[in-house]
Design an enzyme around this catalytic site. Structure first.
Site, PDB file in Angstrom:
ATOM      1  N   ASP A  88      22.589 -10.005   7.610  1.00 47.25           N
ATOM      2  CA  ASP A  88      23.342  -8.753   7.605  1.00 47.25           C
ATOM      3  C   ASP A  88      23.661  -8.319   9.033  1.00 47.25           C
ATOM      4  O   ASP A  88      23.775  -9.168   9.921  1.00 47.25           O
ATOM      5  CB  ASP A  88      22.513  -7.687   6.857  1.00 47.25           C
ATOM      6  CG  ASP A  88      23.392  -6.684   6.107  1.00 47.25           C
ATOM      7  OD1 ASP A  88      24.209  -6.040   6.770  1.00 47.25           O
ATOM      8  OD2 ASP A  88      23.250  -6.543   4.885  1.00 47.25           O
ATOM      9  N   HIS A  94      24.708  -0.913   7.943  1.00 47.59           N
ATOM     10  CA  HIS A  94      24.730  -1.705   6.710  1.00 47.59           C
ATOM     11  C   HIS A  94      23.428  -2.485   6.513  1.00 47.59           C
ATOM     12  O   HIS A  94      22.804  -2.429   5.454  1.00 47.59           O
ATOM     13  CB  HIS A  94      25.934  -2.657   6.807  1.00 47.59           C
ATOM     14  CG  HIS A  94      26.255  -3.445   5.574  1.00 47.59           C
ATOM     15  ND1 HIS A  94      25.735  -4.696   5.330  1.00 47.59           N
ATOM     16  CD2 HIS A  94      27.065  -3.170   4.519  1.00 47.59           C
ATOM     17  CE1 HIS A  94      26.228  -5.160   4.190  1.00 47.59           C
ATOM     18  NE2 HIS A  94      27.035  -4.252   3.671  1.00 47.59           N
ATOM     19  N   SER A  98      27.514  -4.282  -1.957  1.00 47.85           N
ATOM     20  CA  SER A  98      26.507  -4.461  -0.906  1.00 47.85           C
ATOM     21  C   SER A  98      25.218  -3.723  -1.227  1.00 47.85           C
ATOM     22  O   SER A  98      24.138  -4.171  -0.846  1.00 47.85           O
ATOM     23  CB  SER A  98      27.009  -3.871   0.416  1.00 47.85           C
ATOM     24  OG  SER A  98      27.766  -4.796   1.126  1.00 47.85           O
TER      25      SER A  98
END
Ligand SMILES: *[C@@H]1O[C@H](CO)[C@@H](O)[C@H](O)[C@H]1NC(C)=O
Ligand SMILES: *[C@@H]1O[C@H](CO)[C@@H](O)[C@H](O)[C@H]1NC(C)=O
Ligand SMILES: *[C@@H]1O[C@H](CO)[C@@H](O)[C@H](O)[C@H]1NC(C)=O
Ligand SMILES: *[C@@H]1O[C@H](CO)[C@@H](O)[C@H](O)[C@H]1NC(C)=O
Ligand SMILES: *[C@@H]1O[C@H](CO)[C@@H](O)[C@H](O)[C@H]1NC(C)=O
Ligand SMILES: *[C@@H]1O[C@H](CO)[C@@H](O)[C@H](O)[C@H]1NC(C)=O
Ligand SMILES: *[C@@H]1O[C@H](CO)[C@@H](O)[C@H](O)[C@H]1NC(C)=O
Length: 772
Positions: free
Chosen positions: A146, A219, A556
């Site tokens: 990620d 994220h 996600s």
């Protein structure tokens, strides 16, 4: 509409990457050269492989360009290959060589937050995981590929967690703003990669992304804490979504592999991260990233499919997001059968922000807005088209396009905008209105309001067409229209939930319709989890500290819920293979919502398996599935034959002497031992039924008898034989056949299920059959 958007998006990415070089095939660019399975990985062997790769390069790169004879990345643990600067001609020469499986240009992959839509929203790893909050001690290690990690987040606190598993071989890399001491017994590893950025030309702002495992995007921190965050009581986003934040199984360990920057990720870096994660000893890899769905052509030019294949071969489960290109069919990515593919649902929590008009009427809008407006005061209300700048077409001002509003006419007012131009995102419109000195914004958008937008401190709300029309009528009805937008409140226990999220990418898979994709659905709208503290003024209410938690939406966010649930199953059943864990989660998924009705999509229609897979994740039930479908490496190799790859390629990928069945056809893919069933074509004109086989393994008590029950739509004849499976000591695996006869069935996809019950367990297999 969505596909137009996709094409625009595709074009812009392609241009970003290739416009400068597309005119010549002689300008070198990064290519990935994939060479199949790695036979051994001792140091000596790795060095030999590296010099062999360099030799290979020097055999095709002209000596005057010897600077290019170097490896950007070298893959040597789970699989072989490298990334290097090649011209198109050199790449094509290489791809013809016998020891090379595939050569593809290093492409750009997207993070699967709803960035393209700029949906940002809320949830709960919280509520979903409170159902399985038992503290199971665990040595399971999750690798997050990620954007890195924000180690100071309370979600990565290691209090009460035992020592690092001895088998762990990973590292905690140091870099600017990241010290070895940032790792602990929860966050046991962190790596970063130098990310060859797409936009090398505009290097005015050197990106913070490289050189440190630290997350500068949010994220990676969000997904990691959803999958495996420690319990944090009283977590909230400025008071919203308050609750205990935690991952699927709190004592699971995390290792961060920073393969992506804010801009996205490169194929070559993702492959390197997966190779490292396997070598380091992770048990599960979680990837909330994917190719653009228009780029997909096959599995062996897709870095995630390649990496995941080798991970699965080495006993590592790979969980991926399905993408956010919904709701059109054939938009799903990450669909290889060895990948666990996750769709997103709305949960039972909504964020509302009410509009109060001067006439006393109120309308409930949807938003996450930290606005400080109150009931006490209203502001002038205007429609975008009535406050246009000079010579601006009305259409543009209605939509609040950049440059369309006249600040002299909007200052201090609340502006209403519509959404008949999907190319301009909510985030952009909000910036346009904010820049025009307005005090707030009401967006009329029927489809996007299902996913609450986070507008920071700017007063904002989003209403549907019905409410929108009333508001516009009110503006027409009076000389002095006024309104205010109240701060967001949380609406708990909203119904129905879960619902398939509008943006969640849909199957069938564009690559083969003989495997059902997505596999499963999990919460992905308005998820509360750890993030990086956003310090920009517009994001932090006055007088408050930046929040350590954030609310985000996307597949996600759904993917790490499944990763977390899988880590729980693995903690309780340490000997289970990736496919057993996947099967346990799939056959126990739920098909019902909190109104005890079948799951629905965004249009209040029954959700089908191309939207939700086998249903909504139900982690506790998965701990005791009764029977599991084991999908073996042999199954995956047969899949590759049936899909059409040559035996030579498959042998090279598997490092075996595997023989492809002589009669390999794409149709036979339906027959691999998968926990769901898909038949891409069932001809109505066939006089005989199509029969496929499945094998189940008993993981419950040894003496037990299962009976099959079939749910099939009218006209489709589905038979199971035998209908009874008797397990006893010594018999743990049994096979059965399922036949499908479609003469009288309606055309198109028919869906149903086969459920095996023994009085204690219910083992459900969903099927989709395309009758033609
Ligand atoms: C949770 O935090 C809020 C402030 O953020 C505080 O007012 C409240 O007392 C806290 N509740 C608990 C149970 O700690
Ligand atoms: C709300 O906050 C803004 C700054 O973000 C400030 O300028 C404004 O005066 C505040 N409004 C009210 C009603 O408190
Ligand atoms: C408002 O008035 C304008 C011009 O008079 C008209 O075109 C428009 O349809 C009206 N809108 C509504 C919602 O009534
Ligand atoms: C919901 O399902 C119906 C029936 O399958 C379909 O027509 C509709 O487009 C779907 N809606 C969304 C938002 O996906
Ligand atoms: C959704 O559909 C069901 C029946 O199909 C109906 O009872 C319900 O009122 C609908 N809900 C909404 C919000 O339209
Ligand atoms: C394909 O060949 C295998 C033997 O290689 C055989 O067992 C199987 O029944 C055949 N399948 C079909 C559909 O002909
Ligand atoms: C299973 O059944 C066999 C014979 O029916 C019996 O001998 C055995 O004790 C049973 N085992 C269990 C665990 O109940």
């Amino acid at each position: 509409m969505a596909s137009l958007l996709q094409i625009l998006h595709f074009l812009s990415i392609t241009c970003l990457l290739f416009c400068g070089v597309a005119t010549s095939n002689q300008i070198p660019k990064p290519y990935v050269v994939y060479m199949g399975s790695s036979s051994s990985n001792n140091d000596e062997h790795i060095q030999a492989a590296e010099s062999a790769h360099l030799q290979l390069l020097s055999s095709i790169i002209p000596s005057e360009e010897s600077g290019r004879i170097s490896l950007i990345h070298h893959y040597n643990h789970a699989f072989k290959g490298f990334c290097a600067m090649l011209t198109e001609t050199e790449a094509s020469i290489l791809s013809g060589q016998s020891n090379i499986v595939s050569v593809f240009s290093d492409s750009f992959l997207e993070l699967h937050t709803t960035r393209s839509w700029d949906f940002l929203a809320a949830e709960s790893g919280v509520r979903a995981s409170q159902r399985y909050n038992k503290h199971v001690p665990s040595d399971v290690i999750i690798g997050m590929v990620d954007t890195g990690i924000w180690p100071e987040s309370p979600s990565f606190n290691d209090k009460g967690i035992g020592k690092i598993p001895a088998r762990w071989k990973g590292v905690c890399m140091e870099g600017p703003e990241f010290k070895k001491s940032n790792c602990n017994r929860k966050l046991i590893g962190a790596r970063y990669y130098n990310i060859p950025l797409a936009s090398n030309e505009n290097k005015a702002s050197p990106t913070k992304a490289t050189g440190s495992p630290r997350d500068f995007e949010g994220h990676g921190t969000h997904t990691a804490s959803t999958a495996a965050g420690a319990s944090v009581v009283n977590a909230s986003y400025y008071g919203l979504a308050r609750g205990t934040a935690r991952g699927g199984s709190p004592s699971v360990r995390i290792a961060g592999y920073k393969a992506c920057s804010e801009e996205g990720c490169m194929s070559s870096t993702i492959l390197k991260a997966i190779d490292d994660a396997i070598k380091d000893g992770v048990d599960i890899i979680s990837i909330s990233i994917g190719m653009n769905s228009l780029f997909q052509s096959d599995y062996l030019t897709d870095p995630i499919a390649i990496g995941a294949f080798h991970a699965e071969q080495m006993g590592v489960l790979v969980v991926c997001s399905a993408g956010n290109e919904g709701p059109d069919p054939y938009t799903i990515v990450n669909t290889a059968p060895w990948i666990f593919t996750v769709a997103a649902s709305n949960i039972d929590r909504d964020f509302k922000s009410t509009v109060l008009l001067g006439n006393g009427k109120t309308y409930q809008g949807s938003a996450i807005s930290l606005s400080n407006l109150t009931y006490a005061k209203t502001y002038p209300l205007v429609f975008g088209k009535d406050v246009a700048g000079s010579y601006v077409p009305m259409y543009e001002a209605r939509n609040c396009r950049p440059g369309s509003l006249d600040p002299k006419k909007t200052a201090g007012k609340i502006v209403v905008c519509v959404d008949d131009d999907p190319t301009i995102s909510r985030r952009i419109k909000k910036l346009v209105v904010e820049d025009a000195k307005a005090i707030g914004m009401i967006l009329i958008s029927e489809i996007q309001r299902g996913v609450s937008f986070d507008s920071g401190t700017f007063p904002f709300t989003e209403v549907g067409n019905v409410e929108g029309l009333q508001i516009l009528k009110y503006i027409n009805s009076t000389k002095n229209p006024r309104a205010t937008i109240l701060p967001t409140i949380e609406v708990p226990r909203s119904k129905p939930a879960p619902v398939v999220a509008y943006f969640s990418a849909r199957g069938p898979s564009p690559l083969t319709e003989n495997i059902l994709k997505p596999d499963i659905m999990a919460p992905g709208v308005a998820i509360l989890a750890a993030t990086i503290p956003e310090r920009e003024p517009g994001n932090v209410p006055i007088g408050m500290k930046p929040s350590e938690f954030g609310i985000k939406s996307g597949t996600s966010m759904a993917c790490p819920h499944v990763t977390g649930a899988a880590s729980l199953v693995m903690s309780v059943h340490p000997g289970w293979t990736p496919s057993m864990i996947k099967s346990a989660l799939m056959t126990t998924a739920s098909l019902y919502n909190n109104m005890r009705k079948p799951l629905t999509n965004n249009s209040n229609k029954s959700a089908n398996p191309h939207e939700m897979g086998v249903g909504e994740l139900s982690p506790l039930k998965a701990l005791n599935p009764g029977l599991v479908f084991e999908t073996t490496t042999q199954d995956y190799l047969q899949f590759l034959c049936h899909f059409g790859y040559s035996q030579k390629i498959i042998r090279s990928m598997s490092n075996t002497n595997f023989n492809c069945p002589k009669n390999s056809t794409e149709e036979l893919i339906s027959n691999i031992n998968y926990p769901s069933i898909s038949i891409g074509i069932l001809s109505r004109h066939h006089q005989t039924a199509k029969t496929i086989q499945r094998t189940v393994s008993n993981v419950g008590l040894s003496n037990t008898t299962y009976i099959a029950k079939v749910h099939a739509p009218m006209g489709l004849v589905v038979q199971v034989f035998p209908r009874k499976l008797v397990f006893f000591k010594g018999v743990t695996r049994l096979s059965y056949k399922i036949s499908f006869f479609g003469k009288e069935a309606p055309g198109g996809y028919n869906t149903g299920s086969i459920t095996w019950r023994d009085g204690r367990h219910s083992v459900q297999t969903m099927f989709t059959v395309n009758v033609k």
